[in-house]
Design an enzyme around this catalytic site. Structure first.
Site, PDB file in Angstrom:
ATOM      1  N   ARG A  67     -12.721   8.909  18.895  1.00 34.96           N
ATOM      2  CA  ARG A  67     -13.568   9.109  20.076  1.00 34.96           C
ATOM      3  C   ARG A  67     -12.735   9.203  21.357  1.00 34.96           C
ATOM      4  NH1 ARG A  67     -16.701   4.120  20.157  1.00 34.96           N
ATOM      5  NH2 ARG A  67     -16.914   4.573  17.943  1.00 34.96           N
ATOM      6  N   LYS A 174     -12.843  -0.233   1.061  1.00 31.89           N
ATOM      7  CA  LYS A 174     -13.958  -1.135   0.837  1.00 31.89           C
ATOM      8  C   LYS A 174     -14.522  -1.595   2.177  1.00 31.89           C
ATOM      9  CE  LYS A 174     -11.406  -5.404   0.600  1.00 31.89           C
ATOM     10  NZ  LYS A 174     -11.960  -6.054   1.753  1.00 31.89           N
ATOM     11  N   HIS A 204      -6.352  -2.365  -2.226  1.00 31.49           N
ATOM     12  CA  HIS A 204      -4.901  -2.358  -1.967  1.00 31.49           C
ATOM     13  C   HIS A 204      -4.131  -3.325  -2.861  1.00 31.49           C
ATOM     14  CE1 HIS A 204      -5.641  -5.851   0.643  1.00 31.49           C
ATOM     15  NE2 HIS A 204      -4.347  -6.042   0.680  1.00 31.49           N
ATOM     16  N   LYS A 208       0.035  -3.283  -5.061  1.00 27.53           N
ATOM     17  CA  LYS A 208       1.117  -4.271  -4.913  1.00 27.53           C
ATOM     18  C   LYS A 208       2.009  -4.244  -6.153  1.00 27.53           C
ATOM     19  CE  LYS A 208      -1.536  -7.401  -1.937  1.00 27.53           C
ATOM     20  NZ  LYS A 208      -0.860  -7.752  -0.702  1.00 27.53           N
ATOM     21  N   GLU A 242      -5.508 -17.817   1.839  1.00 26.99           N
ATOM     22  CA  GLU A 242      -4.942 -17.343   3.107  1.00 26.99           C
ATOM     23  C   GLU A 242      -4.936 -18.513   4.074  1.00 26.99           C
ATOM     24  OE1 GLU A 242      -6.034 -13.026   4.146  1.00 26.99           O
ATOM     25  OE2 GLU A 242      -7.801 -13.847   3.169  1.00 26.99           O
ATOM     26  N   ASP A 261     -15.890 -10.031   0.110  1.00 26.28           N
ATOM     27  CA  ASP A 261     -14.681  -9.487   0.747  1.00 26.28           C
ATOM     28  C   ASP A 261     -13.535  -9.330  -0.257  1.00 26.28           C
ATOM     29  OD1 ASP A 261     -12.924  -8.675   2.801  1.00 26.28           O
ATOM     30  OD2 ASP A 261     -12.234 -10.730   3.135  1.00 26.28           O
ATOM     31  N   HIS A 266     -10.513  -7.463  -5.233  1.00 22.93           N
ATOM     32  CA  HIS A 266      -9.154  -7.887  -5.601  1.00 22.93           C
ATOM     33  C   HIS A 266      -9.124  -8.850  -6.791  1.00 22.93           C
ATOM     34  CE1 HIS A 266      -8.513  -6.021  -1.840  1.00 22.93           C
ATOM     35  NE2 HIS A 266      -8.513  -7.076  -1.070  1.00 22.93           N
ATOM     36  N   LYS A 364     -10.146 -18.632   3.254  1.00 24.47           N
ATOM     37  CA  LYS A 364      -9.374 -18.540   4.503  1.00 24.47           C
ATOM     38  C   LYS A 364      -9.093 -19.957   4.991  1.00 24.47           C
ATOM     39  CE  LYS A 364     -10.549 -13.992   5.511  1.00 24.47           C
ATOM     40  NZ  LYS A 364      -9.485 -12.995   5.308  1.00 24.47           N
TER      41      LYS A 364
END
Ligand code: BG6
Length: 512
Positions: A67, A174, A204, A208, A242, A261, A266, A364
């Site tokens: 944009r 995703k 992703h 790896k 994480e 998520d 994964h 997390k």
């Protein structure tokens, strides 16, 4: 007379030889969402790194669509900053000059027909000016609500239609829907514009190195496969921890949560690679078929109250710093029940795995950043030692260390030096850093290259996406039906309900 197939004309150029560096042919890449975080941190640096490794053709072209009222020079500056900050390889003026000469920028909104017509002209001009050969990939690094608009524009403007002997591909990030039904709806939109073999869904984790190594370890060796079953394996723990919070991603994360998520994609992919049978080749069809078989055989526990757990990080101290709780993060709905930690106990109903629980957890603001798959073996049926000496002996384990300290660890008991027969746990480590001189490429380097090469094994098929939602939907529905996630301390290993889930089975989470 011999019936062996004739050797390839030039064995050095045998396309089946996957040891050779694979270099993309003439092609262009268009990125939608080029101003987003993913583009800046991962996609643009990965493209530069590929160019720097000599894996992109000199004719490669990169077009940004956004944009912002930018010139191509402004766009180049953004790419430059992203590359300087996040690229893995050294900055080379030569690589940069070559790459930047193929940059284009088209300004517009996703509902602006004229902007897409301009994009179509830009792409066509690249074919004649730069030699992209009519081959173009479109990377949708945009929120899922924009997918239908962008896809329909690609169709309307003719961009999705390849001329004979050329290709058009689409790359989608995703989330592939938020449940089975919406995943199917999304796919209906995608498949109206691109045939399945032109759709590259990014997970992703599959890019790896250490994840690909699961297959190498299992199927290139004779050592592990004989014990890879319920006769020897006690259980499997898959952890994706994480230490960061959700940062500035409230808009994406709130209402989505840890299970959607990262478990839907994964962690279930990691489970599939760990549990699947040997594919007869590493071609996409063969590989996906085996993963699909495993995903089809995955069963949840009967009582989701005791076989799943969810948590939400509270405020507190982590690494010497006071951090906000999830509910205090910017942009989170008051009283949000989105989970930032999810754990579940699954079983794979097959002869190989019957009775072996697979425990998955992701969260997390946990103790540290670590992703690993631990295959934990049964105890030896008999110990010819005094239990007093071997009481502390743990179970043998084989741990794929996906990140950050990439490698494989095997844990077993060994005799402590001395006159007593004392046995203690020791580990044997393989570390990528010690064993190889090459650094592991970033997942996105591998995946972007594979898109340009049209090589699909590392991209999940829609069937895998749907099978994964089929596993997860009942859990999310159960959580949505009442209650709220249990708060946990930042820097801890999650809610106590997750520990209790394992304790009920007489087990404990590993301290990674
Ligand atoms: C993404 C998730 O897929 O993976 C993020 O959306 C998560 O929430 C990220 O932080 C982690 O990726 P990596 O490669 O750092 O483990």
């Amino acid at each position: 007379m011999s019936t062996a197939p004739p050797p390839p004309a030039n064995p050095l150029r045998d396309p089946r030889d996957r040891r050779l560096p694979r270099i993309a042919g003439p092609a262009g890449l268009v990125i939608f969402g080029v101003t987003g975080d993913l583009a800046k941190r991962k996609l643009l640096p990965a493209i530069y790194d590929l160019a720097n490794r000599g894996l992109l053709p000199p004719s490669f072209a990169l077009t940004g669509f956004a944009r912002r009222d930018w010139s191509t020079a402004d766009f180049a500056q953004i790419v430059h900053d992203a590359v300087r900050e996040h690229a893995r390889t050294e900055f080379s003026e030569r690589t940069w000059a070559q790459l930047a000469s193929g940059f284009r920028f088209v300004q517009g909104e996703f509902d602006d027909d004229a902007a897409f017509d301009e994009l179509a002209r830009t792409v066509a001009a690249l074919d004649t000016e730069r030699g992209t050969g009519g081959n173009h990939a479109f990377y949708l690094s945009v929120p899922p609500r924009s997918f239908p608009l962008v896809l329909n524009q690609l169709k309307r403007s003719g961009l999705s239609e390849p001329a004979p002997e050329t290709w058009r591909r689409v790359v989608i990030e995703k989330p592939f829907g938020h449940n089975l039904e919406s995943a199917r709806e999304l796919d209906a939109v995608v498949s109206q514009v691109f045939p399945e073999d032109s759709v590259f869904r990014i997970d992703h984790y599959l890019g790896k190195e250490t994840v690909q190594n699961i297959l190498a370890m299992r199927f290139a060796n004779q050592l592990f496969e004989p014990v890879w079953n319920n006769h020897y394996v006690d259980h499997v723990q898959i952890t994706m921890a994480e230490d960061i919070g959700i940062g500035s991603r409230a808009g994406y994360y709130d209402g989505i949560g840890a299970a959607r998520d990262v478990i839907q994609n994964h962690l279930l992919q990691l489970l599939a690679l760990t549990a699947m049978e040997e594919p007869f080749s590493f071609d996409a069809d063969a590989l996906r078929r085996e993963k699909e078989k495993v995903l089809s055989a995955v069963r949840l526990g009967d009582d989701l109250a005791t076989t799943t757990a969810r948590g939400q990080y509270a405020a507190g101290w982590q690494g010497g710093e006071h951090v906000r709780g999830y509910l205090q993060e910017d942009g989170i709905a008051p009283g949000s029940t989105t989970e930032t930690y999810a754990a579940m106990r699954l079983e794979v109903e097959s002869r190989r795995w019957a009775g072996v629980p697979f425990y998955l957890r992701a969260g997390k603001r946990l103790g540290r950043r670590v992703t690993e798959i631990a295959v934990v073996f049964k105890r030896a049926p008999h110990l010819p030692f005094d239990l007093g000496h071997s009481g502390e002996l743990g179970q043998n384990a084989l741990v794929f260390r996906v990140q950050p300290d990439e490698g494989v660890t095997i844990r077993f008991g060994a005799k402590v030096p001395g006159t007593a027969m004392e046995v203690r746990d020791v580990t044997m480590d393989f570390g990528y850093g010690n064993a190889f001189t090459e650094n592991s490429p970033e997942a996105y380097e591998r995946l972007i290259l594979d898109v340009l090469l049209g090589d699909p094994p590392l991209f999940p098929h829609q069937r895998e996406v749907e099978l994964s939602w089929r596993i997860l939907d009942p859990v999310i529905e159960f959580w949505d039906s009442g209650g709220s996630p249990e708060p946990y301390r930042p820097g801890s290993w999650g809610p106590t309900s997750a520990d209790e889930m394992l304790a009920r089975d007489g087990r404990r989470w590993r301290l990674p």
